[in-house]
Design a protein around this motif. Structure first.
Motif, PDB file in Angstrom:
ATOM      1  N   MET A   9       2.947  -8.074  11.922  1.00 45.60           N
ATOM      2  CA  MET A   9       3.962  -8.306  10.908  1.00 45.60           C
ATOM      3  C   MET A   9       3.919  -7.182   9.870  1.00 45.60           C
ATOM      4  O   MET A   9       2.882  -6.596   9.626  1.00 45.60           O
ATOM      5  N   TYR A  10       5.032  -6.963   9.264  1.00 45.45           N
ATOM      6  CA  TYR A  10       5.186  -5.862   8.320  1.00 45.45           C
ATOM      7  C   TYR A  10       5.524  -6.404   6.930  1.00 45.45           C
ATOM      8  O   TYR A  10       6.558  -6.070   6.353  1.00 45.45           O
ATOM      9  N   HIS A  11       4.641  -7.201   6.406  1.00 46.14           N
ATOM     10  CA  HIS A  11       4.901  -7.885   5.141  1.00 46.14           C
ATOM     11  C   HIS A  11       5.052  -6.917   3.966  1.00 46.14           C
ATOM     12  O   HIS A  11       5.936  -7.091   3.120  1.00 46.14           O
ATOM     13  N   PHE A  12       4.196  -5.907   3.907  1.00 49.71           N
ATOM     14  CA  PHE A  12       4.245  -4.974   2.783  1.00 49.71           C
ATOM     15  C   PHE A  12       5.528  -4.147   2.810  1.00 49.71           C
ATOM     16  O   PHE A  12       6.175  -3.941   1.787  1.00 49.71           O
ATOM     17  N   THR A  13       5.899  -3.693   3.988  1.00 50.61           N
ATOM     18  CA  THR A  13       7.135  -2.927   4.127  1.00 50.61           C
ATOM     19  C   THR A  13       8.339  -3.797   3.796  1.00 50.61           C
ATOM     20  O   THR A  13       9.302  -3.328   3.170  1.00 50.61           O
ATOM     21  N   VAL A  48       8.611  -3.979   0.023  1.00 51.45           N
ATOM     22  CA  VAL A  48       9.124  -2.723  -0.543  1.00 51.45           C
ATOM     23  C   VAL A  48      10.615  -2.588  -0.244  1.00 51.45           C
ATOM     24  O   VAL A  48      11.387  -2.111  -1.088  1.00 51.45           O
ATOM     25  N   THR A  49      11.050  -3.024   0.932  1.00 50.29           N
ATOM     26  CA  THR A  49      12.474  -3.007   1.256  1.00 50.29           C
ATOM     27  C   THR A  49      13.255  -3.850   0.259  1.00 50.29           C
ATOM     28  O   THR A  49      14.292  -3.415  -0.262  1.00 50.29           O
ATOM     29  N   LEU A  50      12.759  -5.034  -0.025  1.00 50.24           N
ATOM     30  CA  LEU A  50      13.425  -5.899  -0.999  1.00 50.24           C
ATOM     31  C   LEU A  50      13.403  -5.284  -2.389  1.00 50.24           C
ATOM     32  O   LEU A  50      14.394  -5.372  -3.128  1.00 50.24           O
ATOM     33  N   ALA A  51      12.318  -4.635  -2.754  1.00 53.95           N
ATOM     34  CA  ALA A  51      12.242  -3.962  -4.056  1.00 53.95           C
ATOM     35  C   ALA A  51      13.270  -2.840  -4.142  1.00 53.95           C
ATOM     36  O   ALA A  51      13.917  -2.664  -5.188  1.00 53.95           O
ATOM     37  N   ALA A  52      13.457  -2.091  -3.068  1.00 52.28           N
ATOM     38  CA  ALA A  52      14.456  -1.017  -3.052  1.00 52.28           C
ATOM     39  C   ALA A  52      15.861  -1.596  -3.196  1.00 52.28           C
ATOM     40  O   ALA A  52      16.695  -1.050  -3.934  1.00 52.28           O
ATOM     41  N   VAL A  53      16.129  -2.700  -2.509  1.00 51.51           N
ATOM     42  CA  VAL A  53      17.438  -3.341  -2.612  1.00 51.51           C
ATOM     43  C   VAL A  53      17.654  -3.889  -4.023  1.00 51.51           C
ATOM     44  O   VAL A  53      18.747  -3.765  -4.595  1.00 51.51           O
ATOM     45  N   LEU A 110      11.264   4.438   6.345  1.00 49.96           N
ATOM     46  CA  LEU A 110      10.236   3.494   5.903  1.00 49.96           C
ATOM     47  C   LEU A 110       9.804   2.587   7.045  1.00 49.96           C
ATOM     48  O   LEU A 110       8.611   2.439   7.340  1.00 49.96           O
ATOM     49  N   TRP A 111      10.774   2.000   7.722  1.00 47.96           N
ATOM     50  CA  TRP A 111      10.463   1.049   8.783  1.00 47.96           C
ATOM     51  C   TRP A 111       9.866   1.719  10.021  1.00 47.96           C
ATOM     52  O   TRP A 111       8.936   1.182  10.630  1.00 47.96           O
ATOM     53  N   LEU A 112      10.376   2.863  10.382  1.00 46.45           N
ATOM     54  CA  LEU A 112       9.798   3.556  11.539  1.00 46.45           C
ATOM     55  C   LEU A 112       8.371   4.005  11.251  1.00 46.45           C
ATOM     56  O   LEU A 112       7.504   3.924  12.119  1.00 46.45           O
ATOM     57  N   ALA A 133       3.051   2.853   4.728  1.00 46.69           N
ATOM     58  CA  ALA A 133       4.503   2.945   4.552  1.00 46.69           C
ATOM     59  C   ALA A 133       4.914   2.306   3.232  1.00 46.69           C
ATOM     60  O   ALA A 133       5.714   2.880   2.476  1.00 46.69           O
ATOM     61  N   ALA A 134       4.377   1.133   2.950  1.00 45.77           N
ATOM     62  CA  ALA A 134       4.720   0.434   1.709  1.00 45.77           C
ATOM     63  C   ALA A 134       4.276   1.237   0.489  1.00 45.77           C
ATOM     64  O   ALA A 134       5.022   1.324  -0.495  1.00 45.77           O
ATOM     65  N   ALA A 135       3.103   1.829   0.546  1.00 45.69           N
ATOM     66  CA  ALA A 135       2.615   2.634  -0.581  1.00 45.69           C
ATOM     67  C   ALA A 135       3.533   3.831  -0.828  1.00 45.69           C
ATOM     68  O   ALA A 135       3.909   4.122  -1.971  1.00 45.69           O
ATOM     69  N   ILE A 136       3.916   4.517   0.244  1.00 46.81           N
ATOM     70  CA  ILE A 136       4.832   5.651   0.093  1.00 46.81           C
ATOM     71  C   ILE A 136       6.201   5.159  -0.372  1.00 46.81           C
ATOM     72  O   ILE A 136       6.865   5.805  -1.184  1.00 46.81           O
ATOM     73  N   GLY A 137       6.609   3.998   0.107  1.00 48.17           N
ATOM     74  CA  GLY A 137       7.865   3.408  -0.340  1.00 48.17           C
ATOM     75  C   GLY A 137       7.855   3.105  -1.831  1.00 48.17           C
ATOM     76  O   GLY A 137       8.864   3.292  -2.515  1.00 48.17           O
TER      77      GLY A 137
END
Length: 130
Positions: A1-5, A8-13, A64-66, A76-80
């Motif tokens: 699972m990609y919980h952190f990503t 971060v996706t939700l934070a970007a949105v 981010l997702w890839l 990925a989440a940290a860089i995001g």
């Protein structure tokens, strides 16, 4: 699972939503009526922050997702988060003066490049090495 990503996706949105609400408030504050997007330099800077964010989201989100899928969710989440921080810094600088947008832009561009080229490298590596 990609919980952190995912977070971060939700934070970007949410950041994009925030920039959208700033444009709506700026329209009222500076008297820029729809459909106009120019006329007051202060409004135009607020508007450009939102538009520049929407221009970068199609580059940032897939990268981010890839990166998360092919390398690591937490990295990925940290860089995001660096990307989002750069966008915030860009917004603050650009809101003050056009010339102050550069540092935030460079931070977010570097973070996005790390995600993009990191993901690309990992995908190519797996294709070549199985």
């Amino acid at each position: 699972m990609y919980h952190f990503t995912a977070l971060v996706t939700l934070a970007a949105v949410l950041f994009y939503f925030f920039t959208s609400t700033r444009v709506a408030r700026a329209r009222v504050a500076y008297g820029v009526k729809l459909p106009a997007i120019s006329g007051n330099p202060d409004f135009e800077r607020v508007f450009r922050v939102q538009m520049n964010t929407v221009e970068w989201l199609p580059i940032f989100l897939p990268s981010l997702w890839l990166f998360a899928i092919y390398i690591n969710d937490q990295v990925a989440a940290a860089i995001g988060l660096v990307w989002i921080s750069g966008r915030i810094y860009y917004m603050i600088g650009y809101s003050q003066a056009t010339a102050r947008r550069g540092p935030g832009f460079l931070i977010q561009a570097a973070a996005c490049a790390a995600l993009l080229f990191g993901a690309l490298g990992a995908i190519v590596w797996r294709l070549v090495h199985g």
